[in-house]
Design a protein around this motif. Structure first.
Motif, PDB file in Angstrom:
ATOM      1  N   GLU A   1      -7.551   4.584  -5.503  1.00  0.00           N
ATOM      2  CA  GLU A   1      -8.361   3.802  -6.451  1.00  0.00           C
ATOM      3  C   GLU A   1      -7.495   2.762  -7.168  1.00  0.00           C
ATOM      4  OE1 GLU A   1     -11.362   4.401 -10.285  1.00  0.00           O
ATOM      5  OE2 GLU A   1     -10.295   6.136  -9.483  1.00  0.00           O
ATOM      6  N   ASP A   2      -6.280   3.166  -7.526  1.00  0.00           N
ATOM      7  CA  ASP A   2      -5.346   2.259  -8.195  1.00  0.00           C
ATOM      8  C   ASP A   2      -5.007   1.079  -7.274  1.00  0.00           C
ATOM      9  OD1 ASP A   2      -3.747   1.394 -10.308  1.00  0.00           O
ATOM     10  OD2 ASP A   2      -2.004   2.537  -9.663  1.00  0.00           O
ATOM     11  N   LEU A   3      -4.819   1.364  -5.990  1.00  0.00           N
ATOM     12  CA  LEU A   3      -4.537   0.309  -5.001  1.00  0.00           C
ATOM     13  C   LEU A   3      -5.727  -0.657  -4.896  1.00  0.00           C
ATOM     14  CD1 LEU A   3      -2.941  -1.006  -2.671  1.00  0.00           C
ATOM     15  CD2 LEU A   3      -3.860   0.762  -1.149  1.00  0.00           C
TER      16      LEU A   3
ATOM     17  N   PRO B   1       0.793  -1.239   0.000  1.00  0.00           N
ATOM     18  CA  PRO B   1       0.000   0.000   0.000  1.00  0.00           C
ATOM     19  C   PRO B   1       0.820   1.281   0.000  1.00  0.00           C
ATOM     20  CG  PRO B   1      -0.132  -1.102   2.136  1.00  0.00           C
ATOM     21  CD  PRO B   1       0.562  -2.049   1.205  1.00  0.00           C
ATOM     22  N   THR B   2       2.048   1.242   0.552  1.00  0.00           N
ATOM     23  CA  THR B   2       2.787   2.501   0.700  1.00  0.00           C
ATOM     24  C   THR B   2       3.393   3.010  -0.603  1.00  0.00           C
ATOM     25  OG1 THR B   2       4.863   1.405   1.324  1.00  0.00           O
ATOM     26  CG2 THR B   2       3.342   1.969   3.118  1.00  0.00           C
ATOM     27  N   GLN B   3       3.345   2.211  -1.680  1.00  0.00           N
ATOM     28  CA  GLN B   3       3.901   2.731  -2.942  1.00  0.00           C
ATOM     29  C   GLN B   3       2.814   3.208  -3.901  1.00  0.00           C
ATOM     30  OE1 GLN B   3       5.738  -1.222  -3.690  1.00  0.00           O
ATOM     31  NE2 GLN B   3       5.254  -0.881  -5.848  1.00  0.00           N
TER      32      GLN B   3
ATOM     33  N   ASN C   1       1.653  -0.190  11.536  1.00  0.00           N
ATOM     34  CA  ASN C   1       2.153   1.160  11.237  1.00  0.00           C
ATOM     35  C   ASN C   1       2.466   1.249   9.738  1.00  0.00           C
ATOM     36  OD1 ASN C   1       3.037   3.778  11.678  1.00  0.00           O
ATOM     37  ND2 ASN C   1       5.123   3.152  12.179  1.00  0.00           N
ATOM     38  N   THR C   2       1.395   1.392   8.937  1.00  0.00           N
ATOM     39  CA  THR C   2       1.538   1.315   7.474  1.00  0.00           C
ATOM     40  C   THR C   2       1.993   2.659   6.905  1.00  0.00           C
ATOM     41  OG1 THR C   2      -0.269  -0.269   7.550  1.00  0.00           O
ATOM     42  CG2 THR C   2       0.418   0.456   5.378  1.00  0.00           C
ATOM     43  N   VAL C   3       3.236   2.982   7.169  1.00  0.00           N
ATOM     44  CA  VAL C   3       3.831   4.210   6.625  1.00  0.00           C
ATOM     45  C   VAL C   3       5.215   3.891   6.061  1.00  0.00           C
ATOM     46  CG1 VAL C   3       2.603   5.847   8.127  1.00  0.00           C
ATOM     47  CG2 VAL C   3       4.747   4.835   8.897  1.00  0.00           C
ATOM     48  N   SER C   4       5.654   4.743   5.139  1.00  0.00           N
ATOM     49  CA  SER C   4       6.962   4.560   4.507  1.00  0.00           C
ATOM     50  C   SER C   4       8.074   5.167   5.352  1.00  0.00           C
ATOM     51  CB  SER C   4       6.991   5.253   3.146  1.00  0.00           C
ATOM     52  OG  SER C   4       6.045   4.700   2.282  1.00  0.00           O
ATOM     53  N   GLU C   5       9.245   4.562   5.238  1.00  0.00           N
ATOM     54  CA  GLU C   5      10.457   5.246   5.682  1.00  0.00           C
ATOM     55  C   GLU C   5      10.799   6.288   4.618  1.00  0.00           C
ATOM     56  OE1 GLU C   5      13.751   2.579   6.796  1.00  0.00           O
ATOM     57  OE2 GLU C   5      12.284   0.945   6.730  1.00  0.00           O
ATOM     58  N   ASN C   6      11.658   7.237   4.980  1.00  0.00           N
ATOM     59  CA  ASN C   6      12.118   8.230   4.003  1.00  0.00           C
ATOM     60  C   ASN C   6      13.511   7.845   3.511  1.00  0.00           C
ATOM     61  OD1 ASN C   6       9.838   9.955   4.179  1.00  0.00           O
ATOM     62  ND2 ASN C   6      10.592  10.686   6.147  1.00  0.00           N
ATOM     63  N   PHE C   7      13.680   7.911   2.193  1.00  0.00           N
ATOM     64  CA  PHE C   7      14.953   7.515   1.594  1.00  0.00           C
ATOM     65  C   PHE C   7      15.503   8.635   0.713  1.00  0.00           C
ATOM     66  CE2 PHE C   7      12.740   3.554   2.432  1.00  0.00           C
ATOM     67  CZ  PHE C   7      13.727   2.753   2.969  1.00  0.00           C
ATOM     68  N   ASN C   8      16.815   8.691   0.664  1.00  0.00           N
ATOM     69  CA  ASN C   8      17.493   9.597  -0.258  1.00  0.00           C
ATOM     70  C   ASN C   8      18.279   8.738  -1.244  1.00  0.00           C
ATOM     71  OD1 ASN C   8      19.269  11.266  -1.596  1.00  0.00           O
ATOM     72  ND2 ASN C   8      19.865  12.446   0.208  1.00  0.00           N
ATOM     73  N   TYR C   9      17.853   8.789  -2.494  1.00  0.00           N
ATOM     74  CA  TYR C   9      18.523   7.995  -3.533  1.00  0.00           C
ATOM     75  C   TYR C   9      19.416   8.872  -4.418  1.00  0.00           C
ATOM     76  CZ  TYR C   9      14.636   4.795  -2.334  1.00  0.00           C
ATOM     77  OH  TYR C   9      13.723   3.996  -1.680  1.00  0.00           O
ATOM     78  N   ASP C  10      19.936   9.928  -3.835  1.00  0.00           N
ATOM     79  CA  ASP C  10      20.828  10.853  -4.558  1.00  0.00           C
ATOM     80  C   ASP C  10      20.149  11.459  -5.786  1.00  0.00           C
ATOM     81  OD1 ASP C  10      22.719  10.212  -2.667  1.00  0.00           O
ATOM     82  OD2 ASP C  10      23.790   8.774  -3.932  1.00  0.00           O
ATOM     83  N   GLY C  11      18.855  11.712  -5.665  1.00  0.00           N
ATOM     84  CA  GLY C  11      18.136  12.405  -6.748  1.00  0.00           C
ATOM     85  C   GLY C  11      17.449  11.500  -7.747  1.00  0.00           C
ATOM     86  N   LEU C  12      17.775  10.194  -7.754  1.00  0.00           N
ATOM     87  CA  LEU C  12      17.122   9.273  -8.702  1.00  0.00           C
ATOM     88  C   LEU C  12      15.601   9.283  -8.517  1.00  0.00           C
ATOM     89  CD1 LEU C  12      19.355   6.037  -8.557  1.00  0.00           C
ATOM     90  CD2 LEU C  12      19.393   7.807 -10.294  1.00  0.00           C
ATOM     91  N   GLU C  13      15.181   9.530  -7.265  1.00  0.00           N
ATOM     92  CA  GLU C  13      13.753   9.451  -6.930  1.00  0.00           C
ATOM     93  C   GLU C  13      12.953  10.657  -7.399  1.00  0.00           C
ATOM     94  OE1 GLU C  13      15.650  11.383  -3.215  1.00  0.00           O
ATOM     95  OE2 GLU C  13      16.236  10.190  -4.952  1.00  0.00           O
TER      96      GLU C  13
ATOM     97  N   HIS D   1       6.189   7.585  -3.978  1.00  0.00           N
ATOM     98  CA  HIS D   1       6.197   6.223  -4.533  1.00  0.00           C
ATOM     99  C   HIS D   1       7.475   5.472  -4.179  1.00  0.00           C
ATOM    100  CE1 HIS D   1       5.749   2.894  -7.308  1.00  0.00           C
ATOM    101  NE2 HIS D   1       6.858   3.239  -7.939  1.00  0.00           N
ATOM    102  N   PHE D   2       8.629   6.115  -4.364  1.00  0.00           N
ATOM    103  CA  PHE D   2       9.889   5.394  -4.168  1.00  0.00           C
ATOM    104  C   PHE D   2      10.272   5.257  -2.700  1.00  0.00           C
ATOM    105  CE2 PHE D   2      10.544   6.490  -8.746  1.00  0.00           C
ATOM    106  CZ  PHE D   2      10.497   5.178  -9.199  1.00  0.00           C
ATOM    107  N   ASP D   3       9.681   6.071  -1.820  1.00  0.00           N
ATOM    108  CA  ASP D   3       9.813   5.797  -0.387  1.00  0.00           C
ATOM    109  C   ASP D   3       9.100   4.487  -0.064  1.00  0.00           C
ATOM    110  OD1 ASP D   3      11.376   7.953   0.383  1.00  0.00           O
ATOM    111  OD2 ASP D   3       9.671   9.237   0.852  1.00  0.00           O
ATOM    112  N   GLY D   4       7.925   4.289  -0.668  1.00  0.00           N
ATOM    113  CA  GLY D   4       7.173   3.045  -0.470  1.00  0.00           C
ATOM    114  C   GLY D   4       7.908   1.845  -1.025  1.00  0.00           C
ATOM    115  N   VAL D   5       8.502   2.010  -2.212  1.00  0.00           N
ATOM    116  CA  VAL D   5       9.280   0.922  -2.832  1.00  0.00           C
ATOM    117  C   VAL D   5      10.466   0.559  -1.939  1.00  0.00           C
ATOM    118  CG1 VAL D   5      10.790   0.319  -4.775  1.00  0.00           C
ATOM    119  CG2 VAL D   5       8.580   1.418  -5.208  1.00  0.00           C
ATOM    120  N   GLY D   6      11.219   1.579  -1.510  1.00  0.00           N
ATOM    121  CA  GLY D   6      12.391   1.337  -0.661  1.00  0.00           C
ATOM    122  C   GLY D   6      12.023   0.651   0.640  1.00  0.00           C
ATOM    123  N   THR D   7      10.897   1.081   1.226  1.00  0.00           N
ATOM    124  CA  THR D   7      10.449   0.507   2.506  1.00  0.00           C
ATOM    125  C   THR D   7      10.177  -0.984   2.362  1.00  0.00           C
ATOM    126  OG1 THR D   7       9.472   2.617   3.169  1.00  0.00           O
ATOM    127  CG2 THR D   7       8.688   0.655   4.322  1.00  0.00           C
ATOM    128  N   ILE D   8       9.401  -1.358   1.349  1.00  0.00           N
ATOM    129  CA  ILE D   8       9.023  -2.771   1.208  1.00  0.00           C
ATOM    130  C   ILE D   8      10.213  -3.624   0.764  1.00  0.00           C
ATOM    131  CG2 ILE D   8       8.116  -2.512  -1.159  1.00  0.00           C
ATOM    132  CD1 ILE D   8       6.863  -4.887   1.614  1.00  0.00           C
TER     133      ILE D   8
END
Length: 282
Positions: free
Chosen positions: A66-68, A59-61, A103-115, A126-133
């Protein structure tokens, strides 16, 4: 075929295999399996002692509720498909609570700007959700190798960055895009398309291929304009973006440079269903 719903049970099963130095291959999916997923499984089966596939609609990504809700969930069918391929695949199909523990929340990530490019720009968080899972699944399964399709090329680069920045001991392997016979990139979302839309969606790859040829002798700006104009001829499509980016940094480019690899990235709607694709332009 073993199907685990709880991470504690899966870890208990995998732990002795890890101690025996068995190599574990991992294919993370959101289910609704197609031949693209199966090609990842086949590669993992050929390269590892043990193969685990996760089936979890994360769910976090999703930044669109509606898409989910409409994302296809076909666990029974998916297990049957895998069983026919190889009865020794281990399936992890958790509930949300098993992954997120209330606790259905994402961690925060820094992908050096790729995100911040393309999908990140159009799908906030979206990519915080991807990184978390992905990080959690890697921690649970402890694979040696993990397999991702190049259809989600930006996601593939982000997972490689995640592994690198967090020193996660997993080799991330990108695998070629699998396509329908008409060229449409295989995706679980294709299941939501009508037969007519699925036929028409072949146009996406046709235009990408034409753009690749066009790009060889034309500027970045003119190539982007060319793609936009082609889709304007087909009002059943709504083009969200077409971008040309450096394959490593994912930064959009304005001019070509020698010895650099470029890729065209596209997101487009048909029947209100969002499809993505990409193509190497070199």
């Amino acid at each position: 075929m073993l199907v685990f719903n709880k991470k504690s049970d899966l870890s208990a099963f995998l732990s002795p295999l890890i101690h025996q130095n068995k190599s574990i291959g991992f294919v993370p999916t959101m289910g609704a399996l197609h031949n693209g997923h199966l090609s990842l499984l086949k590669k993992s089966l050929s390269e590892n002692d043990v193969t685990v596939m996760s089936i979890f609609v994360n769910p976090t990504q999703f930044n669109n509720a509606e898409d989910l809700d409409k994302y296809p969930r076909t666990l029974e069918r998916d297990v049957q498909i895998m069983q026919e391929l190889n009865d020794n695949i281990i399936v992890y199909a958790p509930e949300v609570a098993d992954i997120y523990e209330g606790n259905t929340v994402s961690e925060n990530f820094n992908y050096d700007g790729l995100e911040n490019q393309m999908e990140g720009k159009h799908r906030p968080g979206h990519f915080d959700g991807v990184g978390t899972i992905v990080k959690r699944l890697f921690e649970i399964i402890k694979p040696n190798k993990a397999y991702f399709g190049e259809k989600d090329f930006q996601q593939l680069q982000i997972v490689k960055k995640l592994v690198n920045k967090y020193n996660i001991p997993v080799e991330v392997i990108g695998c070629p895009i699998h396509r329908e016979t008409n060229g449409l990139a295989m995706s679980s979302r294709n299941e939501r398309l009508s037969v007519t839309a699925k036929e028409k969606a072949a146009l996406i790859f046709q235009i990408l291929n034409t753009a690749k040829a066009f790009f060889q002798n034309n500027s970045v700006e003119n190539t982007i304009q060319f793609v936009e104009n082609e889709f304007k001829k087909h009002p059943e499509f709504e083009l969200e973006y077409f971008e040309i980016a450096d394959e490593i940094t994912l930064l959009p480019i304005s001019e070509k440079e020698a010895n650099k690899k470029y890729r065209g990235f596209i997101a487009i709607f048909i029947e209100n269903i969002r499809l993505i694709d990409n193509i190497s332009l070199n």
